[in-house]
Design a protein around this motif. Structure first.
Motif, PDB file in Angstrom:
ATOM      1  N   MET A  80      35.535  61.639   7.836  1.00 21.63           N
ATOM      2  CA  MET A  80      35.590  62.113   6.458  1.00 21.63           C
ATOM      3  C   MET A  80      35.495  63.633   6.320  1.00 21.63           C
ATOM      4  O   MET A  80      36.474  64.319   6.552  1.00 21.63           O
ATOM      5  N   GLN A  81      34.339  64.175   5.923  1.00 17.43           N
ATOM      6  CA  GLN A  81      34.213  65.608   5.660  1.00 17.43           C
ATOM      7  C   GLN A  81      34.486  66.475   6.887  1.00 17.43           C
ATOM      8  O   GLN A  81      34.895  67.612   6.755  1.00 17.43           O
ATOM      9  N   GLU A  82      34.260  65.946   8.080  1.00 20.53           N
ATOM     10  CA  GLU A  82      34.487  66.709   9.303  1.00 20.53           C
ATOM     11  C   GLU A  82      35.917  66.554   9.816  1.00 20.53           C
ATOM     12  O   GLU A  82      36.262  67.077  10.875  1.00 20.53           O
ATOM     13  N   ALA A  83      36.760  65.846   9.083  1.00 23.44           N
ATOM     14  CA  ALA A  83      38.126  65.586   9.534  1.00 23.44           C
ATOM     15  C   ALA A  83      38.940  66.876   9.576  1.00 23.44           C
ATOM     16  O   ALA A  83      38.821  67.735   8.704  1.00 23.44           O
ATOM     17  N   SER A  84      39.758  66.971  10.598  1.00 24.73           N
ATOM     18  CA  SER A  84      40.636  68.131  10.735  1.00 24.73           C
ATOM     19  C   SER A  84      41.809  68.020   9.761  1.00 24.73           C
ATOM     20  O   SER A  84      42.099  66.948   9.215  1.00 24.73           O
ATOM     21  N   LYS A  85      42.481  69.130   9.575  1.00 28.13           N
ATOM     22  CA  LYS A  85      43.672  69.136   8.728  1.00 28.13           C
ATOM     23  C   LYS A  85      44.701  68.151   9.271  1.00 28.13           C
ATOM     24  O   LYS A  85      45.334  67.419   8.512  1.00 28.13           O
ATOM     25  N   ARG A  86      44.866  68.117  10.566  1.00 33.25           N
ATOM     26  CA  ARG A  86      45.837  67.216  11.194  1.00 33.25           C
ATOM     27  C   ARG A  86      45.462  65.743  10.998  1.00 33.25           C
ATOM     28  O   ARG A  86      46.324  64.892  10.819  1.00 33.25           O
ATOM     29  N   ALA A  87      44.163  65.433  11.025  1.00 29.59           N
ATOM     30  CA  ALA A  87      43.730  64.052  10.781  1.00 29.59           C
ATOM     31  C   ALA A  87      44.071  63.634   9.351  1.00 29.59           C
ATOM     32  O   ALA A  87      44.518  62.506   9.110  1.00 29.59           O
ATOM     33  N   ASN A  88      43.882  64.546   8.405  1.00 26.62           N
ATOM     34  CA  ASN A  88      44.246  64.264   7.019  1.00 26.62           C
ATOM     35  C   ASN A  88      45.756  64.066   6.886  1.00 26.62           C
ATOM     36  O   ASN A  88      46.214  63.183   6.163  1.00 26.62           O
ATOM     37  N   GLU A  89      46.529  64.870   7.597  1.00 29.33           N
ATOM     38  CA  GLU A  89      47.988  64.725   7.580  1.00 29.33           C
ATOM     39  C   GLU A  89      48.406  63.401   8.210  1.00 29.33           C
ATOM     40  O   GLU A  89      49.361  62.758   7.758  1.00 29.33           O
ATOM     41  N   ALA A  90      47.695  62.978   9.245  1.00 30.04           N
ATOM     42  CA  ALA A  90      48.002  61.708   9.906  1.00 30.04           C
ATOM     43  C   ALA A  90      47.783  60.532   8.948  1.00 30.04           C
ATOM     44  O   ALA A  90      48.545  59.564   8.967  1.00 30.04           O
TER      45      ALA A  90
ATOM     46  N   SER B  78      42.412  54.137  16.239  1.00 32.78           N
ATOM     47  CA  SER B  78      43.008  55.421  16.617  1.00 32.78           C
ATOM     48  C   SER B  78      44.479  55.410  16.247  1.00 32.78           C
ATOM     49  O   SER B  78      45.180  54.422  16.469  1.00 32.78           O
ATOM     50  N   PHE B  79      44.916  56.524  15.689  1.00 33.31           N
ATOM     51  CA  PHE B  79      46.330  56.733  15.382  1.00 33.31           C
ATOM     52  C   PHE B  79      46.678  58.081  15.979  1.00 33.31           C
ATOM     53  O   PHE B  79      46.255  59.114  15.471  1.00 33.31           O
ATOM     54  N   GLY B  80      47.357  58.038  17.110  1.00 33.79           N
ATOM     55  CA  GLY B  80      47.539  59.275  17.866  1.00 33.79           C
ATOM     56  C   GLY B  80      46.179  59.711  18.378  1.00 33.79           C
ATOM     57  O   GLY B  80      45.435  58.921  18.958  1.00 33.79           O
ATOM     58  N   LYS B  81      45.822  60.943  18.111  1.00 36.26           N
ATOM     59  CA  LYS B  81      44.522  61.480  18.540  1.00 36.26           C
ATOM     60  C   LYS B  81      43.464  61.400  17.454  1.00 36.26           C
ATOM     61  O   LYS B  81      42.383  61.948  17.599  1.00 36.26           O
TER      62      LYS B  81
ATOM     63  N   VAL C 191      48.205  60.598   5.687  1.00 41.35           N
ATOM     64  CA  VAL C 191      49.343  60.596   4.772  1.00 41.35           C
ATOM     65  C   VAL C 191      50.583  60.045   5.466  1.00 41.35           C
ATOM     66  O   VAL C 191      51.318  59.215   4.905  1.00 41.35           O
ATOM     67  N   GLU C 192      50.821  60.472   6.693  1.00 41.40           N
ATOM     68  CA  GLU C 192      51.968  60.001   7.465  1.00 41.40           C
ATOM     69  C   GLU C 192      51.914  58.483   7.644  1.00 41.40           C
ATOM     70  O   GLU C 192      52.897  57.773   7.399  1.00 41.40           O
ATOM     71  N   LEU C 193      50.778  57.976   8.056  1.00 46.86           N
ATOM     72  CA  LEU C 193      50.618  56.543   8.270  1.00 46.86           C
ATOM     73  C   LEU C 193      50.745  55.778   6.956  1.00 46.86           C
ATOM     74  O   LEU C 193      51.372  54.720   6.899  1.00 46.86           O
ATOM     75  N   ALA C 194      50.171  56.302   5.890  1.00 44.48           N
ATOM     76  CA  ALA C 194      50.246  55.636   4.589  1.00 44.48           C
ATOM     77  C   ALA C 194      51.695  55.512   4.124  1.00 44.48           C
ATOM     78  O   ALA C 194      52.082  54.475   3.568  1.00 44.48           O
ATOM     79  N   ASN C 195      52.490  56.543   4.364  1.00 47.50           N
ATOM     80  CA  ASN C 195      53.902  56.483   3.982  1.00 47.50           C
ATOM     81  C   ASN C 195      54.652  55.415   4.778  1.00 47.50           C
ATOM     82  O   ASN C 195      55.483  54.687   4.227  1.00 47.50           O
TER      83      ASN C 195
ATOM     84  N   ASP D 290      47.492  43.455   9.928  1.00 41.72           N
ATOM     85  CA  ASP D 290      48.449  42.824  10.834  1.00 41.72           C
ATOM     86  C   ASP D 290      49.650  43.730  11.096  1.00 41.72           C
ATOM     87  O   ASP D 290      50.138  43.797  12.232  1.00 41.72           O
ATOM     88  N   ILE D 291      50.126  44.430  10.081  1.00 42.55           N
ATOM     89  CA  ILE D 291      51.226  45.386  10.270  1.00 42.55           C
ATOM     90  C   ILE D 291      50.792  46.473  11.246  1.00 42.55           C
ATOM     91  O   ILE D 291      51.541  46.845  12.157  1.00 42.55           O
ATOM     92  N   LEU D 292      49.582  46.988  11.060  1.00 41.77           N
ATOM     93  CA  LEU D 292      49.080  48.020  11.970  1.00 41.77           C
ATOM     94  C   LEU D 292      49.023  47.503  13.396  1.00 41.77           C
ATOM     95  O   LEU D 292      49.452  48.176  14.338  1.00 41.77           O
ATOM     96  N   LYS D 293      48.505  46.299  13.564  1.00 44.84           N
ATOM     97  CA  LYS D 293      48.333  45.719  14.894  1.00 44.84           C
ATOM     98  C   LYS D 293      49.675  45.363  15.535  1.00 44.84           C
ATOM     99  O   LYS D 293      49.928  45.699  16.694  1.00 44.84           O
ATOM    100  N   THR D 294      50.536  44.710  14.787  1.00 44.62           N
ATOM    101  CA  THR D 294      51.790  44.192  15.336  1.00 44.62           C
ATOM    102  C   THR D 294      52.871  45.261  15.441  1.00 44.62           C
ATOM    103  O   THR D 294      53.475  45.434  16.494  1.00 44.62           O
ATOM    104  N   ASP D 295      53.127  45.958  14.353  1.00 44.24           N
ATOM    105  CA  ASP D 295      54.244  46.905  14.312  1.00 44.24           C
ATOM    106  C   ASP D 295      53.898  48.266  14.917  1.00 44.24           C
ATOM    107  O   ASP D 295      54.768  48.932  15.471  1.00 44.24           O
ATOM    108  N   LEU D 296      52.641  48.676  14.786  1.00 41.92           N
ATOM    109  CA  LEU D 296      52.254  50.015  15.236  1.00 41.92           C
ATOM    110  C   LEU D 296      51.318  49.993  16.445  1.00 41.92           C
ATOM    111  O   LEU D 296      50.796  51.025  16.843  1.00 41.92           O
ATOM    112  N   GLN D 297      51.071  48.818  16.999  1.00 42.56           N
ATOM    113  CA  GLN D 297      50.255  48.621  18.205  1.00 42.56           C
ATOM    114  C   GLN D 297      48.858  49.250  18.092  1.00 42.56           C
ATOM    115  O   GLN D 297      48.307  49.787  19.050  1.00 42.56           O
ATOM    116  N   VAL D 298      48.287  49.175  16.922  1.00 40.39           N
ATOM    117  CA  VAL D 298      46.941  49.685  16.692  1.00 40.39           C
ATOM    118  C   VAL D 298      45.924  48.684  17.234  1.00 40.39           C
ATOM    119  O   VAL D 298      46.099  47.476  17.103  1.00 40.39           O
ATOM    120  N   LYS D 299      44.877  49.203  17.835  1.00 39.06           N
ATOM    121  CA  LYS D 299      43.755  48.379  18.271  1.00 39.06           C
ATOM    122  C   LYS D 299      42.532  48.805  17.470  1.00 39.06           C
ATOM    123  O   LYS D 299      42.127  49.965  17.508  1.00 39.06           O
TER     124      LYS D 299
END
Length: 108
Positions: A78-88, A55-58, A90-94, A30-39
């Motif tokens: 997962m294993q094919e994730a880019s460095k930026r996806a992994n950083e995203a 989707s979170f950004g790209k 962490v950013e979202l989790a924070n 609900d936080i993702l949907k309401t506060d961060l406009q995630v679909k």
């Protein structure tokens, strides 16, 4: 609740709550949907795990609830994730950790 980062899946997994009840998963969704406009684009519900993709950004990220491992976020690919996806992840989790701490403090 304390944020834990793991790489056992071949990507960065952010464990938001390792001993969570199912209602905590829905609160985070609900936080993702309401506060961060995630679909949420894909929802898989099994008897012992729930995986919801969005989707979170790209980047494609999965919110996961497991009766064994709690609630976590990780790149959907997962294993094919880019460095930026992994950083995203962490950013979202924070961001989520801060919002959850605020909610928990109001409930005291």
């Amino acid at each position: 609740m304390s944020l834990t980062l793991r790489t056992a899946l071949g990507c960065t997994e952010a464990v938001l709550d390792d001993d969570a009840e199912l209602n905590r998963f829905y609160l985070i969704a609900d936080i993702l949907k309401t506060d961060l406009q995630v679909k949420f684009t894909n929802k898989e519900d099994d008897f012992d795990a729930i995986n919801w993709d969005f989707s979170f950004g790209k980047h494609l990220i999965t919110l996961c609830y497991s009766i064994y491992n709690g609630i976590s976020l990780f790149p959907t690919h997962m294993q094919e994730a880019s460095k930026r996806a992994n950083e995203a992840v962490v950013e979202l989790a924070n961001v989520l950790e801060g919002k959850l701490m605020s909610i928990d403090m109001r409930r005291l």
